[in-house]
Design a protein around this motif. Structure first.
Motif, mmCIF file in Angstrom:
data_model
loop_
_atom_site.group_PDB
_atom_site.id
_atom_site.type_symbol
_atom_site.label_atom_id
_atom_site.label_comp_id
_atom_site.label_asym_id
_atom_site.label_seq_id
_atom_site.Cartn_x
_atom_site.Cartn_y
_atom_site.Cartn_z
ATOM 1 N N SER A 1 0.808 -1.255 0.170
ATOM 2 C CA SER A 1 0.225 0.015 0.081
ATOM 3 C C SER A 1 0.580 1.179 0.007
ATOM 4 C CB SER A 1 -1.110 0.064 1.172
ATOM 5 O OG SER A 1 -0.201 -0.157 2.450
ATOM 6 N N ALA A 2 2.188 1.237 0.039
ATOM 7 C CA ALA A 2 2.903 2.424 0.153
ATOM 8 C C ALA A 2 2.801 3.371 -1.124
ATOM 9 C CB ALA A 2 4.591 2.061 -0.044
ATOM 10 N N ALA A 3 2.366 2.882 -2.170
ATOM 11 C CA ALA A 3 2.018 3.717 -3.472
ATOM 12 C C ALA A 3 0.873 4.586 -3.236
ATOM 13 C CB ALA A 3 1.864 3.052 -4.516
ATOM 14 N N ALA A 4 0.032 4.284 -2.077
ATOM 15 C CA ALA A 4 -1.089 5.218 -2.114
ATOM 16 C C ALA A 4 -0.955 5.869 -0.674
ATOM 17 C CB ALA A 4 -2.548 4.391 -2.062
ATOM 18 N N GLU A 5 -0.294 5.489 0.387
ATOM 19 C CA GLU A 5 -0.013 6.169 1.656
ATOM 20 C C GLU A 5 0.540 7.683 1.541
ATOM 21 O OE1 GLU A 5 1.630 3.490 4.486
ATOM 22 O OE2 GLU A 5 0.623 1.693 3.832
ATOM 23 N N ARG A 6 0.060 8.557 2.301
ATOM 24 C CA ARG A 6 0.460 9.769 2.111
ATOM 25 C C ARG A 6 1.861 10.069 2.279
ATOM 26 N NH1 ARG A 6 0.104 14.007 6.360
ATOM 27 N NH2 ARG A 6 0.062 16.271 5.368
ATOM 28 N N ASP A 7 2.572 9.157 3.426
ATOM 29 C CA ASP A 7 3.862 9.300 3.789
ATOM 30 C C ASP A 7 4.813 8.795 2.813
ATOM 31 O OD1 ASP A 7 3.106 10.413 6.338
ATOM 32 O OD2 ASP A 7 3.455 8.633 7.326
ATOM 33 N N PHE A 8 4.407 7.883 2.040
ATOM 34 C CA PHE A 8 5.310 7.374 1.024
ATOM 35 C C PHE A 8 4.837 7.669 -0.265
ATOM 36 C CE2 PHE A 8 5.182 4.591 4.713
ATOM 37 C CZ PHE A 8 6.443 4.955 5.503
ATOM 38 N N LEU A 9 3.710 8.168 -0.862
ATOM 39 C CA LEU A 9 3.310 8.258 -2.067
ATOM 40 C C LEU A 9 4.256 9.208 -2.926
ATOM 41 C CD1 LEU A 9 1.185 8.449 -4.199
ATOM 42 C CD2 LEU A 9 0.420 10.514 -3.008
ATOM 43 N N GLN A 10 4.845 10.066 -2.523
ATOM 44 C CA GLN A 10 5.807 10.845 -3.518
ATOM 45 C C GLN A 10 7.154 10.309 -3.560
ATOM 46 O OE1 GLN A 10 5.525 13.658 -5.275
ATOM 47 N NE2 GLN A 10 3.270 13.565 -4.401
ATOM 48 N N PRO A 11 7.541 9.496 -2.636
ATOM 49 C CA PRO A 11 8.897 8.642 -2.872
ATOM 50 C C PRO A 11 8.604 7.633 -3.943
ATOM 51 C CG PRO A 11 8.907 9.213 -0.655
ATOM 52 C CD PRO A 11 7.495 9.784 -1.318
ATOM 53 N N TRP A 12 7.520 6.943 -3.938
ATOM 54 C CA TRP A 12 7.180 5.741 -4.764
ATOM 55 C C TRP A 12 6.941 6.302 -5.921
ATOM 56 C CZ3 TRP A 12 6.865 0.492 -3.626
ATOM 57 C CH2 TRP A 12 6.242 -0.370 -4.722
ATOM 58 N N LYS A 13 6.267 7.130 -6.261
ATOM 59 C CA LYS A 13 5.931 7.862 -7.688
ATOM 60 C C LYS A 13 7.206 8.438 -8.338
ATOM 61 C CE LYS A 13 2.444 10.784 -8.311
ATOM 62 N NZ LYS A 13 1.358 11.892 -8.165
ATOM 63 N N ARG A 14 8.123 8.717 -7.605
ATOM 64 C CA ARG A 14 9.329 9.390 -8.193
ATOM 65 C C ARG A 14 10.440 8.504 -8.440
ATOM 66 N NH1 ARG A 14 10.527 15.281 -5.224
ATOM 67 N NH2 ARG A 14 8.374 16.218 -5.667
ATOM 68 N N GLY A 15 10.107 7.101 -8.059
ATOM 69 C CA GLY A 15 11.253 5.942 -8.025
ATOM 70 C C GLY A 15 12.068 6.032 -7.290
ATOM 71 N N HIS A 16 12.018 6.722 -6.071
ATOM 72 C CA HIS A 16 12.976 6.914 -5.295
ATOM 73 C C HIS A 16 13.203 5.564 -4.257
ATOM 74 C CE1 HIS A 16 13.183 11.661 -4.857
ATOM 75 N NE2 HIS A 16 13.391 11.000 -5.949
ATOM 76 N N ARG A 17 13.808 4.513 -4.954
ATOM 77 C CA ARG A 17 14.065 3.236 -4.288
ATOM 78 C C ARG A 17 15.208 2.965 -3.935
ATOM 79 N NH1 ARG A 17 10.559 2.504 -8.627
ATOM 80 N NH2 ARG A 17 12.106 1.684 -10.203
ATOM 81 N N CYS A 18 15.577 2.438 -2.818
ATOM 82 C CA CYS A 18 17.143 2.184 -2.474
ATOM 83 C C CYS A 18 17.144 0.620 -2.029
ATOM 84 C CB CYS A 18 17.441 3.198 -1.262
ATOM 85 S SG CYS A 18 16.480 3.161 0.120
#
Length: 209
Positions: free
Chosen positions: A83-100
């Motif tokens: 659910s990270a792709a839809a959660e407020r805290d993690f939405l922007q990093p997920w959409k931006r491809g900020h994976r590590c």
């Protein structure tokens, strides 16, 4: 829930897997501490070599979202993979491809009681590759503060519990570079037969940090 992880201290792992030379990370990292993670080079900075596919960064374990008012934003140590792709805290990093990726020799989670923990390692002695999200947050003073969260999935063994996502060896590059819409496919349960789980005493762990 992961309580603490033991960083991969043999720097040859970073060199062999990512062609990175980096300073040794802290041996033990708890929520709120600074840890080492690997990502694609940031496009807004010129520090990485133009030929480099990877970059090592240090940041707070506990992702600070863009909208946070201060760096002590709470409870973002772990992000739910489903659910990270839809959660407020993690939405922007997920959409931006900020994976590590965080390389860890071991991680520790709660055992059957508060006095015991479980130490999880790979059976072949190689580091665990933990999937994460990172973010760069701008403080009111103008400082860019790096931070990250570890991704989790529901435990297959114990309903109601969660486990950190261990990336398969051949998926490290895919996780960092695949299109956003394909990223969730990398978040799959790990083969438990490839892990060693050993109970340890909580107080003895604390005394070594």
């Amino acid at each position: 829930m992961t309580i603490v992880y033991e960083s991969a201290l043999d720097l040859r792992h970073y060199q062999q897997r990512f062609q990175l030379a980096c300073a040794a990370p802290a041996p033990f990292v708890r929520p709120g501490d600074r840890g080492l993670f690997v990502r694609r080079p940031r496009g807004d900075r010129g520090g990485a070599s133009p030929d480099s596919r990877y970059e090592a960064a240090q940041g707070r374990w506990g992702l600070i979202p863009l909208f946070a008012n201060n760096r002590d934003y709470p409870a973002t140590f772990e992000a739910r993979g489903e659910s990270a792709a839809a959660e407020r805290d993690f939405l922007q990093p997920w959409k931006r491809g900020h994976r590590c990726i965080v390389l860890a020799d071991a991680l520790y989670r709660r055992g059957e009681n508060d006095q015991r923990m479980v130490r999880v390692t790979r059976a072949d002695g190689q580091p665990l590759a933990l999937a994460g999200l990172w973010n760069g947050w701008r403080s009111p003073e103008g400082e860019c503060v790096e931070s990250f969260a570890l991704l989790t999935l529901p435990s297959e063994e114990k309903p109601g519990e969660r486990r950190a996502v261990f990336l398969r060896e051949g998926w490290l590059d895919d996780w960092l570079y695949c299109p956003v819409e394909e990223a969730a496919a990398c978040l799959r349960p790990y083969d438990l037969s490839k892990l060693v789980r050993a109970p340890v005493d909580g107080p003895s762990l604390r005394s070594t940090s």
